[in-house]
Structures are given as C-alpha cells and as structure tokens.
Design a protein around this motif. Sequence first.
Motif, PDB file in Angstrom:
ATOM      1  N   ILE A   1      47.727  27.771  52.161  1.00 59.14           N
ATOM      2  CA  ILE A   1      49.042  28.354  51.880  1.00 59.14           C
ATOM      3  C   ILE A   1      50.113  27.261  51.914  1.00 59.14           C
ATOM      4  O   ILE A   1      50.979  27.196  51.039  1.00 59.14           O
ATOM      5  N   CYS A   2      50.027  26.388  52.898  1.00 59.02           N
ATOM      6  CA  CYS A   2      51.016  25.302  53.006  1.00 59.02           C
ATOM      7  C   CYS A   2      50.899  24.317  51.847  1.00 59.02           C
ATOM      8  O   CYS A   2      51.909  23.833  51.334  1.00 59.02           O
ATOM      9  N   VAL A   3      49.674  24.012  51.432  1.00 58.02           N
ATOM     10  CA  VAL A   3      49.475  23.109  50.291  1.00 58.02           C
ATOM     11  C   VAL A   3      50.085  23.709  49.031  1.00 58.02           C
ATOM     12  O   VAL A   3      50.750  23.010  48.251  1.00 58.02           O
ATOM     13  N   ILE A   4      49.884  25.006  48.828  1.00 56.67           N
ATOM     14  CA  ILE A   4      50.470  25.669  47.651  1.00 56.67           C
ATOM     15  C   ILE A   4      51.991  25.563  47.703  1.00 56.67           C
ATOM     16  O   ILE A   4      52.642  25.243  46.698  1.00 56.67           O
ATOM     17  N   GLY A   5      52.579  25.804  48.865  1.00 52.84           N
ATOM     18  CA  GLY A   5      54.030  25.692  49.001  1.00 52.84           C
ATOM     19  C   GLY A   5      54.521  24.276  48.744  1.00 52.84           C
ATOM     20  O   GLY A   5      55.524  24.070  48.059  1.00 52.84           O
ATOM     21  N   GLN A   6      53.809  23.292  49.265  1.00 52.73           N
ATOM     22  CA  GLN A   6      54.207  21.902  49.058  1.00 52.73           C
ATOM     23  C   GLN A   6      54.095  21.509  47.592  1.00 52.73           C
ATOM     24  O   GLN A   6      54.976  20.834  47.052  1.00 52.73           O
ATOM     25  N   LEU A   7      53.034  21.951  46.930  1.00 55.74           N
ATOM     26  CA  LEU A   7      52.881  21.663  45.501  1.00 55.74           C
ATOM     27  C   LEU A   7      53.995  22.312  44.683  1.00 55.74           C
ATOM     28  O   LEU A   7      54.505  21.710  43.737  1.00 55.74           O
ATOM     29  N   LEU A   8      54.360  23.532  45.047  1.00 61.40           N
ATOM     30  CA  LEU A   8      55.456  24.198  44.345  1.00 61.40           C
ATOM     31  C   LEU A   8      56.762  23.413  44.482  1.00 61.40           C
ATOM     32  O   LEU A   8      57.528  23.288  43.523  1.00 61.40           O
TER      33      LEU A   8
ATOM     34  N   LEU B   1      61.711  24.142  41.993  1.00 61.74           N
ATOM     35  CA  LEU B   1      62.002  25.152  43.007  1.00 61.74           C
ATOM     36  C   LEU B   1      62.463  24.504  44.307  1.00 61.74           C
ATOM     37  O   LEU B   1      61.933  23.474  44.727  1.00 61.74           O
ATOM     38  N   THR B   2      63.429  25.132  44.947  1.00 63.93           N
ATOM     39  CA  THR B   2      63.907  24.663  46.243  1.00 63.93           C
ATOM     40  C   THR B   2      63.078  25.346  47.345  1.00 63.93           C
ATOM     41  O   THR B   2      62.368  26.327  47.085  1.00 63.93           O
ATOM     42  N   PRO B   3      63.163  24.844  48.589  1.00 63.68           N
ATOM     43  CA  PRO B   3      62.458  25.528  49.677  1.00 63.68           C
ATOM     44  C   PRO B   3      62.851  27.002  49.804  1.00 63.68           C
ATOM     45  O   PRO B   3      62.016  27.836  50.145  1.00 63.68           O
TER      46      PRO B   3
END
Length: 117
Positions: A14-21, A27-29
């Motif tokens: 899940i964290c890797v997907i968020g970091q890739l996004l 996209l911003t955080p």
Amino acid sequence: MQTYLMAFLIGGLICVIGQLLMDMTPLTPAHVLVIFVVCGAVLSGLGVYQPLVEIGGAGATVPLPGFGHALVTATIEDVNKYGFWGIFSGALRGTAAGITAAMIFGLLAAALFNPKG
C-alpha cells in the motif's frame, strides 16, 4: 511469524503504491490521501477489502485505505442495527477513537515542539 510477514507485505505494498503515485504523477500527498480513503471505502463496500484485512491484519487496517474500510464497515453495521439513522452514527462510532487519538497527539506535538508558522 507469518502474521507479521503478511502485515509487512500488505502494508508495504500500500505504501509503495502511494509513493509511486506521488513520484510518477502530479498528485499531491493530499490527493493520494483522499484516493486511498475513498478506495478503501469503495473496496470495503464491494466486499473486496475485508479479505485483504483478514490476510494482512494491521498491514491493511492501519494505512489510509483501512480508515475508509472502518467508515464503511461501521456504517453498514449501524444501518443493519438502527436503520436509516445508522447512516449518521456508524461512521462516527467506527472512527471516533482514531480521530480522537490523531487530535490529541497533534495537540501534544504542537505543544511540545515549535511548529513552523
């Protein structure tokens, strides 16, 4: 041992997907936060997120999609228990502890440290 490994793998994914996004899109955080919470809620409503929670445990419930899952799960429970009024009470009941903890720890951090203005 397998429980910890699965929590690490699911939460890490899940964290890797968020970091890739954040790294590969404009996209911003804040955008990613909203996307993850909404995805967790939608997947939970469709019955897809609960099996992930059963496999990943805290690795699936602690990240942001887990918040969306908690909102939907508690709302569905309260709708089944109280009918229409459960729409309003479920989300608050299901996430009150997490929201309260975030507010208290945010207040403590602001009181103990010098926040940037």
